[in-house]
Design an enzyme around this catalytic site. Structure first.
Site, short mmCIF file in Angstrom:
data_model
loop_
_atom_site.label_atom_id
_atom_site.label_comp_id
_atom_site.label_asym_id
_atom_site.label_seq_id
_atom_site.Cartn_x
_atom_site.Cartn_y
_atom_site.Cartn_z
N GLY A 249 0.76 -1.25 0.00
CA GLY A 249 0.00 0.00 0.00
C GLY A 249 0.78 1.29 0.00
O GLY A 249 0.19 2.36 -0.21
N GLU A 291 3.71 -6.77 1.70
CA GLU A 291 3.49 -7.04 0.27
C GLU A 291 3.49 -5.76 -0.56
O GLU A 291 2.47 -5.42 -1.17
CB GLU A 291 2.12 -7.72 0.08
CG GLU A 291 1.96 -9.04 0.79
CD GLU A 291 0.54 -9.57 0.67
OE1 GLU A 291 0.40 -10.80 0.57
OE2 GLU A 291 -0.42 -8.77 0.67
N GLY A 293 3.87 -3.42 -3.69
CA GLY A 293 3.88 -3.62 -5.14
C GLY A 293 4.29 -2.33 -5.82
O GLY A 293 5.41 -2.17 -6.31
N ARG A 331 -4.83 3.83 -15.98
CA ARG A 331 -5.00 4.44 -14.66
C ARG A 331 -5.65 5.82 -14.68
O ARG A 331 -6.50 6.10 -13.83
CB ARG A 331 -3.67 4.47 -13.90
CG ARG A 331 -3.07 3.07 -13.68
CD ARG A 331 -1.96 3.05 -12.65
NE ARG A 331 -2.45 3.32 -11.32
CZ ARG A 331 -2.37 4.47 -10.71
NH1 ARG A 331 -1.78 5.49 -11.29
NH2 ARG A 331 -2.87 4.63 -9.51
N TYR A 335 -8.90 5.74 -12.48
CA TYR A 335 -8.78 6.30 -11.12
C TYR A 335 -8.50 7.79 -11.12
O TYR A 335 -8.07 8.34 -10.11
CB TYR A 335 -7.63 5.64 -10.35
CG TYR A 335 -7.51 4.15 -10.49
CD1 TYR A 335 -8.44 3.29 -9.92
CD2 TYR A 335 -6.42 3.59 -11.16
CE1 TYR A 335 -8.31 1.92 -10.03
CE2 TYR A 335 -6.29 2.21 -11.27
CZ TYR A 335 -7.24 1.39 -10.71
OH TYR A 335 -7.10 0.03 -10.81
N CYS A 362 -10.48 5.11 -28.91
CA CYS A 362 -11.77 5.72 -29.25
C CYS A 362 -12.67 5.88 -28.05
O CYS A 362 -13.69 5.21 -27.93
CB CYS A 362 -12.44 4.88 -30.34
SG CYS A 362 -11.47 4.94 -31.83
N TYR A 391 1.24 -1.12 -12.37
CA TYR A 391 -0.16 -1.13 -12.83
C TYR A 391 -0.34 -0.47 -14.19
O TYR A 391 -1.38 0.13 -14.46
CB TYR A 391 -1.07 -0.48 -11.77
CG TYR A 391 -0.98 -1.16 -10.41
CD1 TYR A 391 -1.43 -2.47 -10.25
CD2 TYR A 391 -0.44 -0.52 -9.30
CE1 TYR A 391 -1.33 -3.11 -9.02
CE2 TYR A 391 -0.34 -1.15 -8.07
CZ TYR A 391 -0.79 -2.44 -7.94
OH TYR A 391 -0.70 -3.08 -6.72
N1 LLP Z 1 -1.41 -7.09 -1.15
C1 LLP Z 1 -2.70 -7.21 -1.51
C2 LLP Z 1 -3.52 -8.23 -0.88
C3 LLP Z 1 -3.24 -6.35 -2.48
O1 LLP Z 1 -4.51 -6.47 -2.83
C4 LLP Z 1 -2.40 -5.37 -3.08
C5 LLP Z 1 -2.93 -4.48 -4.12
C6 LLP Z 1 -1.06 -5.29 -2.68
C7 LLP Z 1 -0.61 -6.17 -1.70
C8 LLP Z 1 -0.09 -4.30 -3.28
O2 LLP Z 1 -0.44 -3.00 -3.02
P1 LLP Z 1 0.53 -1.79 -3.44
O3 LLP Z 1 1.79 -1.88 -2.59
O4 LLP Z 1 0.85 -1.97 -4.87
O5 LLP Z 1 -0.24 -0.58 -3.17
N2 LLP Z 1 -4.72 -1.10 -9.95
C9 LLP Z 1 -4.67 -0.14 -8.88
C10 LLP Z 1 -4.05 -0.71 -7.63
C11 LLP Z 1 -4.78 -1.94 -7.13
C12 LLP Z 1 -4.12 -2.53 -5.93
C13 LLP Z 1 -4.73 -3.85 -5.63
N3 LLP Z 1 -4.13 -4.53 -4.53
C14 LLP Z 1 -3.91 1.11 -9.36
O6 LLP Z 1 -3.47 1.12 -10.49
O7 LLP Z 1 -3.79 2.07 -8.59
#
Ligand code: LLP
Length: 439
Positions: A249, A291, A293, A331, A335, A362, A391
């Site tokens: 997150g 976790e 990402g 994105r 969003y 389009c 993403y």
């Molecule tokens: N762990 C779980 C269970 C998750 O659902 C997610 C992201 C992460 C870890 C990783 O979160 P991060 O560190 O990347 O914030 N497509 C959206 C983001 C969706 C995130 C979904 N879950 C965007 O482009 O902003």
């Protein structure tokens, strides 16, 4: 400064033209075509080091990169070599990290509707942890595990009831969420595991509160709720859960007005929150899984586009169109995400103007950047949009029947194609005209 607080990859240099990883972006565009995803290996490894350094005093930490942000063989290999495990959510992600040589014991399988086929693959490839999301999955996983005569280590995904301040589509921890068990359901699922689902070995809890988070307070709240629940489960069920997965997150800097915490701030907040809650509820220190990402891959990635047509609305906006858009970066339209950009080629002597960067797809909503001030754009300019590592490729589509872009990895003045550009034949490769339609 930690990489997630930067707007551009750490190796970005402007000397008339923009260079990343020692590779001139205009030349990359010429060599590989546009749109082109570019990943700076040095920035990627640097952010891994930021995470490792930030958490070095917390010995019981397991870092699982969230593959959903960007999943490819080469990037998975780099992350695995850097010591990261993987959060995966599909057979495709599991298969990719497996093929990249990941230690499968360091893989967590998440998701709210894993199929039997995916569960079987995960068990066959010895995925280390399943995060069980709901009653149906517990039953299904137990059944498949017993057929395979094996016991599976699981975490229970719970909904902690926290609303963090981010776009509502990327909040996940609030009570009204499709993910995980409500806290009022944990007793029931634990009883079922104790009495019926005996092929499941419950190791801990898992939660994820949302994405692009700027306030570390949300993590304090989450950890307090999770540790309280571990203590409650210990008293009520006489089970000591030794693992806590607190999800990902951490936010990144898409524009100058974004101010994400450093990875170090996140680590300090987590460590402090743990200390406080462990003392408050008097339980032993669990192993913590994180976790991340977006914060791992976002800043190392940029996308290159070629500028094409433009339109001046009389007394209104000027739209400048590029050769990509919502299919390679959905994105902004999904969003309302805001990006920053620069022209990669030499723009010396050009006046500034404020334009809206439009995609080529389009849909009126296919706008990549609204009202950005740049040197006057000309046809053929190479536009570099920053912070597209997360993403973008992972959410790319073939909308309007367009080919997905290539991706190159740059480092030490060398560029290597890690995903090749789709071809027109790729677009029809799995299609078939039934014989009865053929005359
Ligand atoms: N762990 C779980 C269970 C998750 O659902 C997610 C992201 C992460 C870890 C990783 O979160 P991060 O560190 O990347 O914030 N497509 C959206 C983001 C969706 C995130 C979904 N879950 C965007 O482009 O902003």
């Amino acid at each position: 400064m930690s990489v997630n607080q930067l707007l551009k990859p750490i190796t970005t240099v402007r000397n008339n033209e923009l260079t990343i990883g020692g590779c001139n972006l205009v030349e990359l565009a010429k060599k590989y075509g546009t749109p082109l995803y570019v990943i700076d290996e040095k920035s990627l490894r640097e952010i891994c080091n930021d995470y490792k350094k930030a958490f070095k005093d917390y010995k019981n930490i397991k870092m699982m990169y969230a593959s959903k942000a960007l999943c490819s063989l080469a990037t998975s290999k780099i992350l695995s070599d850097e010591g990261f495990g993987f959060d995966t959510v599909s057979a495709g992600e599991i298969y990719t990290v497996y093929k990249a040589g990941a230690d499968m014991n360091k893989v967590v399988f998440n998701g709210n509707n894993k199929t039997a086929r995916e569960i079987e693959l995960a068990l066959d490839l010895n995925v280390g942890r399943f995060s069980v999301d709901n009653f149906y999955e517990a039953e299904l996983l137990n059944k498949i595990a017993s057929e395979k005569n094996t016991k599976v280590d699981i975490l229970l995904r719970i909904t902690p009831g926290i609303e963090c301040h981010t776009h509502e589509y990327i909040q996940t921890g609030q009570i009204d969420s499709k993910f995980g068990f409500d806290l009022s359901q944990t007793d029931e699922i634990i009883e079922l595991i104790k009495t019926t689902y005996t092929n499941l070995n419950i190791k801990g809890l898992h939660a994820h509160i949302g994405s692009q988070i700027f306030e570390v307070q949300s993590f304090y709240d989450e950890i307090d709720i999770l540790i309280k629940e571990l203590a409650r489960i210990k008293t009520q069920h006489k089970i000591i859960l030794t693992e806590l997965n607190i999800g990902g997150g951490l936010g990144v800097k898409y524009t100058n007005s974004d101010n994400p915490p450093a990875v170090e701030d996140l680590a300090n907040a987590i460590t402090k929150a743990l200390k406080t809650s462990l003392e408050k509820y008097d339980i032993e220190e669990p192993t913590i899984f994180i976790e991340p990402g977006r914060s791992i891959v976002s800043t190392s990635g940029v996308t290159l586009y070629t500028v094409g047509s433009s339109k001046q609305v009389p007394n209104g906006r000027k739209y400048v169109a590029i050769d990509g858009g919502m299919a390679d970066n959905p994105r902004p339209s999904m969003y309302q995400a805001i990006y920053s950009a620069e022209i990669a080629n030499n723009t010396d002597g050009r006046e500034l103007e404020t334009v809206t960067i439009a995609g080529r797809f389009c849909e009126s909503g296919d706008i990549l950047i609204e009202d950005i001030t740049l040197p006057k754009l000309n046809i053929g300019d190479i536009l570099c949009i920053y912070n597209t590592g997360a993403y973008n490729y992972s959410m790319a589509s073939n909308y309007n029947r367009t080919e997905k872009p290539a991706m190159v990895l740059v480092n030490n003045s060398q560029s290597d194609m890690i995903v090749s550009r789709e071809s027109l034949d790729d677009l029809i490769a799995r299609e078939n005209i039934p014989n009865r339609l053929k005359k």
